[in-house]
Design an enzyme around this catalytic site. Structure first.
Site, PDB file in Angstrom:
ATOM      1  N   HIS A 252       0.179   5.749   0.203  1.00 61.29           N
ATOM      2  CA  HIS A 252      -0.723   6.896   0.200  1.00 61.29           C
ATOM      3  C   HIS A 252       0.081   8.132  -0.099  1.00 61.29           C
ATOM      4  O   HIS A 252       1.108   8.366   0.523  1.00 61.29           O
ATOM      5  CB  HIS A 252      -1.452   6.990   1.537  1.00 61.29           C
ATOM      6  CG  HIS A 252      -2.370   5.830   1.746  1.00 61.29           C
ATOM      7  ND1 HIS A 252      -1.984   4.706   2.424  1.00 61.29           N
ATOM      8  CD2 HIS A 252      -3.631   5.602   1.301  1.00 61.29           C
ATOM      9  CE1 HIS A 252      -2.978   3.830   2.397  1.00 61.29           C
ATOM     10  NE2 HIS A 252      -3.992   4.338   1.730  1.00 61.29           N
TER      11      HIS A 252
ATOM     12  N   ASP B 254       0.825  -1.197   0.000  1.00 60.96           N
ATOM     13  CA  ASP B 254       0.000   0.000   0.000  1.00 60.96           C
ATOM     14  C   ASP B 254       0.866   1.257   0.000  1.00 60.96           C
ATOM     15  O   ASP B 254       1.979   1.245   0.523  1.00 60.96           O
ATOM     16  CB  ASP B 254      -0.845  -0.011   1.281  1.00 60.96           C
ATOM     17  CG  ASP B 254      -2.255   0.484   1.023  1.00 60.96           C
ATOM     18  OD1 ASP B 254      -2.485   1.068  -0.041  1.00 60.96           O
ATOM     19  OD2 ASP B 254      -3.103   0.277   1.904  1.00 60.96           O
TER      20      ASP B 254
END
Ligand SMILES: [Zn+2]
Ligand SMILES: [Zn+2]
Length: 638
Positions: A391, A389
């Protein structure tokens, strides 16, 4: 006869005599198209080639190359199968027979299960029906007439009862079988050139376990014998490559019923492969200006209430209560189903200025989602998995360059693993949050990034998440299957909910955009896909064991151990086959384990400090020093 005018897909008009059918229109456009026509499409409705066209109709001719063609073919094949069953099992009752992905099925009410011999006989009868080139003839009836027509077929009559009053009901007849159906079908049974019946399974009528159990026969149908063969080969190959089977054979992982379904236990080899993958990607991300974070696995429910997951995602979460002691309210907690709020809390932990943006935070974050047991499937759909992941917090102007950077990363990774890939952009759905202008900025930015990067894309209108548009990357594996892998997603929701800001050059506070992106998606799922893509023969740089050392006799054990130790110290993953087994057994074992190199050591090698190298694919490649061998392996990093 007066003439009527129809519209063709290229915008031109065509004049044909009144009473012309779709087939006539196709022939009028070109005799070859007339030959090739399977069906027609008027406005958005598929119709038979025998359908009579009306003045002003916008007509498209469906041929084998049209996207709808396989569906029509397979559904037609289901009728042929039903007729064959009717001939061979006159007492059979008939359910429904739709086309499905890769094929079709039909449900029959019979008093015993079909056997493999029955399938052979049914298939044989189907071939005769196909050879007879019977027309699929359509007629329309009132509800009452239809009910009478299906006298003795209670399941069909039940379907007829459910149709709206007053509507004309279409039926099709191709010889011995009359079936209730909307159509369309191929013009005649001879247009079903390649098919095969695959298997039989029990299926409840209407999927209702209180209703009768029917016998469902599955089949597949194609426009060419070679396509059918390719499909059958691919199925066989996919079974051989099944990651659950190979995971066991290669001793990579297991699932444990004691712990619960969908929770993976990596064994040493699986864990080593996964660590290699994660280390490799992490190094690359640092080069690209990302920074790693690690966030907790468990949060107070307040985090999930703020993020919105508590209201909209709780049924997929693992929430729990903690007793806070006498007289106190218990506290609500939940295991994280997503990493995003963790990244937001890292961002929000300090004052951020425009100079800090874009801020790229990555995390190999393990999340837990309570998937229904019916959808859990090995590594492909687990309940606990680790996302690669990241961000990115940025301004509106930074979305394009950031997304281009991500597309560069996608290219790098897909090429490393020999995947070809395609992109899709999903736009604003009916229900959404965020200002229209933000949706506009973000959607345009995603498309601009793809255009500037030079990756063609399709648009899925209205298919975005409620909180922002996204790019999906799909890959094609070694046996032609397509997998959804990477996602690049814009989010208007979380920055708003957590009220995060940055200080602009003008000293005002602005809301940053948040981008989520995962390239592998879930490491577990990627591992599963990679096992099936490579059939367990991982590239050398990724193989959990890159070399096995095989001592010829017991007296070479000590030298073998020293070879292993030195290679491991250099970063080559290595094992010794110390069992007292014949050499051919050891070679077979290394081959079965798909180890890239086998190093045979005997008197001569011990004396020269060398190894006799056997390449998994090329066989013996000669002797070399331990040091040279190590360098050769390490040079194979991507
Ligand atoms: Zn039909
Ligand atoms: Zn996220």
């Amino acid at each position: 006869m007066p003439d009527i005018t129809v519209k063709l897909p290229d915008g031109s008009d065509l004049t044909v005599p009144e009473g012309s059918t779709v087939a006539d229109v196709a022939t009028a456009i070109g005799p070859r198209l007339g030959q090739a026509a399977l069906a027609g499409k008027i406005s958005d409705e598929l119709v038979d080639t025998s359908h009579v066209v009306s003045d002003g109709d916008a007509i498209q001719i469906i041929t084998e190359k049209s996207p709808e063609a396989l569906h029509i073919l397979r559904h037609s094949a289901a009728h042929v199968m039903a007729e064959a069953v009717k001939d061979l099992f006159p007492e059979a009752g008939f359910g429904i027979g739709p086309s499905i992905e890769d094929g079709f099925y039909y449900d029959f009410d019979v008093d015993r299960a079909f056997t493999p011999d029955d399938l052979v006989a049914i298939e044989e009868r189907m071939r005769q029906i196909v050879a007879e080139e019977r027309l699929f003839a359509r007629s329309e009836l009132t509800k009452l007439e239809a009910f009478d027509t299906f006298d003795g077929q209670p399941l069909k009559q039940e379907l007829i009862q459910e149709l709206p009053e007053g509507e004309r009901i279409s039926i099709y007849n191709q010889g011995q079988l009359t079936d209730l159906c909307r159509g369309p079908h191929v013009p005649h049974t001879g247009r079903i050139p390649a098919f095969k019946l695959m298997k039989v399974a029990g299926a409840y009528w209407k999927g209702d376990s209180n209703r009768e159990m029917l016998q469902r026969i599955y089949g597949t149908a194609w426009f060419a014998e070679k396509d059918l063969e390719q499909y059958l080969t691919n199925i066989e190959e996919a079974e051989k490559r099944d990651h659950r089977k190979l995971g066991k054979e290669l001793d990579l992982f297991h699932f444990d019923e004691l712990a619960g379904s969908g929770l993976v236990f990596y064994h040493p080899k699986g864990a080593r492969l996964l660590s290699t993958l994660i280390d490799w990607l992490s190094k690359d991300l640092y080069k690209r200006g990302y920074y790693e974070i690690r966030t907790p696995h468990v949060y107070r429910a307040d985090v999930w209430k703020t993020s919105g997951h508590w209201d909209f995602y709780r049924e997929n979460m693992y929430p729990f209560l903690i007793d806070e002691g006498e007289g106190k309210e218990p506290s609500e907690y939940a295991v994280k189903p997503m990493n995003c709020p963790g990244a937001v809390l890292v961002y929000a932990s300090d004052m951020r200025s425009y100079r800090d943006l874009p801020m790229r935070l990555f995390e190999f974050g393990t999340v837990y989602r309570h998937e229904k047991s019916g959808v859990v499937h090995g590594l492909m759909r687990a309940r606990g998995f680790t996302q690669d992941d990241a961000h990115i917090f940025c301004t509106g102007e930074q979305i394009v360059p950031e997304v281009k950077g991500m597309l560069d990363l996608v290219k790098f990774i897909m090429e490393t693993f020999d995947f070809t890939y395609t992109a899709e952009v999903s736009t604003k759905p009916e229900k959404s949050v965020g200002r229209d202008e933000d949706w506009d900025t973000a959607t345009k930015a995603l498309m601009t990034a793809l255009e500037e990067w030079g990756l063609p894309f399709e648009i899925n209108e209205g298919d975005g998440a409620f909180y922002g548009p996204k790019i999906d990357i799909k890959v094609r594996d070694a046996i032609g299957r397509v997998w959804q892998l990477s996602t690049i997603q814009v989010d208007f929701n979380l920055p708003e909910r957590f009220d995060i800001t940055y200080r602009t050059a003008e000293n005002t506070d602005e809301r940053p955009f948040m981008l989520h992106r995962a390239i592998f998606g879930s490491m577990e799922r990627f591992f599963g896909i990679l096992i099936e893509h490579t059939a367990g023969a991982f590239p050398t740089w990724l193989a959990p064991v890159q070399a096995v050392v095989v001592p010829i006799a017991d007296r070479h054990m000590e030298f073998a151990a020293s070879v292993r130790k030195r290679l491991e110290a250099d970063g080559v993953r290595c094992e010794v086959y110390a069992e007292q087994e014949p050499m051919r057994v050891k070679i077979a074992k290394a081959q079965q384990q798909k180890v890239p190199y086998m190093l045979v050591v005997g008197d001569k090698e011990a004396e020269d400090d060398s190894v006799a190298v056997r390449d998994r694919l090329q066989g013996d490649i000669g002797a070399m020093s331990v040091c040279d061998f190590g360098e050769m392996v390490l040079a194979q990093r991507p």
